[in-house]
Design an enzyme around this catalytic site. Structure first.
Site, short mmCIF file in Angstrom:
data_model
loop_
_atom_site.label_atom_id
_atom_site.label_comp_id
_atom_site.label_asym_id
_atom_site.label_seq_id
_atom_site.Cartn_x
_atom_site.Cartn_y
_atom_site.Cartn_z
N SER A 1 0.84 -1.19 0.00
CA SER A 1 0.00 0.00 0.00
C SER A 1 0.88 1.24 0.00
O SER A 1 2.02 1.20 0.45
CB SER A 1 -0.94 -0.02 1.19
N LYS A 2 0.27 2.32 -0.53
CA LYS A 2 1.05 3.55 -0.63
C LYS A 2 1.40 4.06 0.76
O LYS A 2 2.42 4.68 0.96
CB LYS A 2 0.22 4.60 -1.36
N ARG A 3 0.50 3.81 1.71
CA ARG A 3 0.68 4.41 3.03
C ARG A 3 1.81 3.77 3.83
O ARG A 3 2.51 4.42 4.56
CB ARG A 3 -0.61 4.33 3.82
#
Ligand code: GLU
Length: 329
Positions: free
Chosen positions: A265-267
């Site tokens: 995930s980008k986060r």
């Protein structure tokens, strides 16, 4: 703006008849990670193998999640990988604009059609209200909306200082759609999801509405995206039908997992293409690694996007993704 919507739809319907079209639609909420890069590569490959036009669209509706400079960096990373597109924010085109943040007029026009058809209602429930509703069980996408405001009429969208979200009133029955990769998607919206939000109480249009309107107005015939959005598809079909828009084919492809088997995930700072580049990695190495992860080339092969394209045809590509999906269980 109603006129624009009609004109764009008309143009898109004609375009669909002339040629197939694919797209990649990233959200600029963090650097492009390897999972995003693989989805983009597969969407591009599918389009080009089908002789289709390929559109790039930036899904930046939720301004609070947009990271400055991120969209530009994503496009740069995708180009570096050897991907190219016929229409997009940086190249223009006839079905733009290509950033959702400047497409509100189209969503407003679609919303007014849903309004006229009495398909939407104002809802004042907070997330907490819904969670606490005695009988609200959980669906695959959070709590199922218990129908609290379903009988409210439009026109009562303000209550004191609170604004309402707008929800789509789902019909009874099952929606079934054939996914090219994963097979049939079957969902009973009333039972499994409930009435869903098309415009949030802060005025931001929901992904479900925007994606349907944009894909239709951009003449998209094939939607290739991560399997995490598979469960959203029946909601999108319901909106397509209510708005009398044509249905694209759906290709839901597996999500890439990191070394520990967790979804990227980008986060959480999963490996970014930027980082790979900064370490001196070559585009052919990255493309080879991504293609090998879905069995489109042997492990440890360096291959350019163009070479990958030349080495396949659409039926082998489709079969490989299907087997891969079955293998992934
Ligand atoms: N914007 C979504 C994402 O970045 C993709 C939406 C779609 O392909 O329908 O995950």
């Amino acid at each position: 703006m109603t006129v624009d919507y009609e004109r764009m739809l008309d143009r898109a319907l004609r375009l669909r008849k002339q040629l197939p079209s694919g797209r990649y639609a990233p959200s600029p909420s963090g650097p492009l990670h390897l999972g995003n890069a693989r989805t983009a590569l597969l969407a591009w490959l599918q389009a080009r193998l089908a002789g289709a036009r390929f559109v790039m669209r930036i899904e930046d509706l939720d301004r609070s999640r947009v990271r400055p400079g991120c969209a530009k960096q994503m496009l740069d990373d995708l180009r570096w990988m050897g991907l190219e597109w016929d229409e997009g924010p940086d190249v223009g085109g006839k079905t733009g604009p290509y950033e959702q943040s400047v497409r509100d007029d189209f969503y407003v026009a679609a919303l007014s059609r849903l309004r006229d058809a009495r398909k939407i209602f104002p809802c004042f429930c907070s997330r907490k209200d819904i969670q606490q509703a005695a009988s609200a069980p959980h669906g695959s996408d959070g709590p199922i909306y218990p129908g609290t405001c379903r009988k409210r009429d439009l026109g009562s969208e303000e209550k004191g200082r609170r604004s309402a979200a707008l929800r789509y009133r789902v019909s009874a029955g099952t929606i079934e759609v054939e996914d090219v990769v994963t097979g049939p998607i079957v969902q009973n919206l009333g039972r499994d999801v409930g009435d869903f939000v098309v415009r949030r109480s802060d005025g931001i249009f929901a992904y479900q509405l925007a994606v349907v309107v944009d894909d239709a107005l951009m003449g998209i015939t094939d939607v290739v995206r991560g399997v995490d959005l598979r469960e959203s598809t029946p909601r999108q079909i319901a909106l397509l039908n209510a708005l009398d828009l044509p249905m694209p084919r759906y290709w839901h492809i597996p999500l890439m997992v990191d070394g520990d088997g967790n979804r990227m995930s980008k986060r959480d700072g999963s490996e970014a293409v930027m980082t790979f580049r900064a370490r001196g990695g070559k585009p052919e190495e990255l493309v080879g690694q991504l293609a090998a992860s879905v069995a489109l080339c042997p492990q440890d092969t360096a291959v350019s996007a163009q070479e990958l394209l030349s080495a396949h045809d659409l039926s082998v590509f489709t079969r490989t993704l299907r087997n891969r999906d079955a293998g992934a269980g």
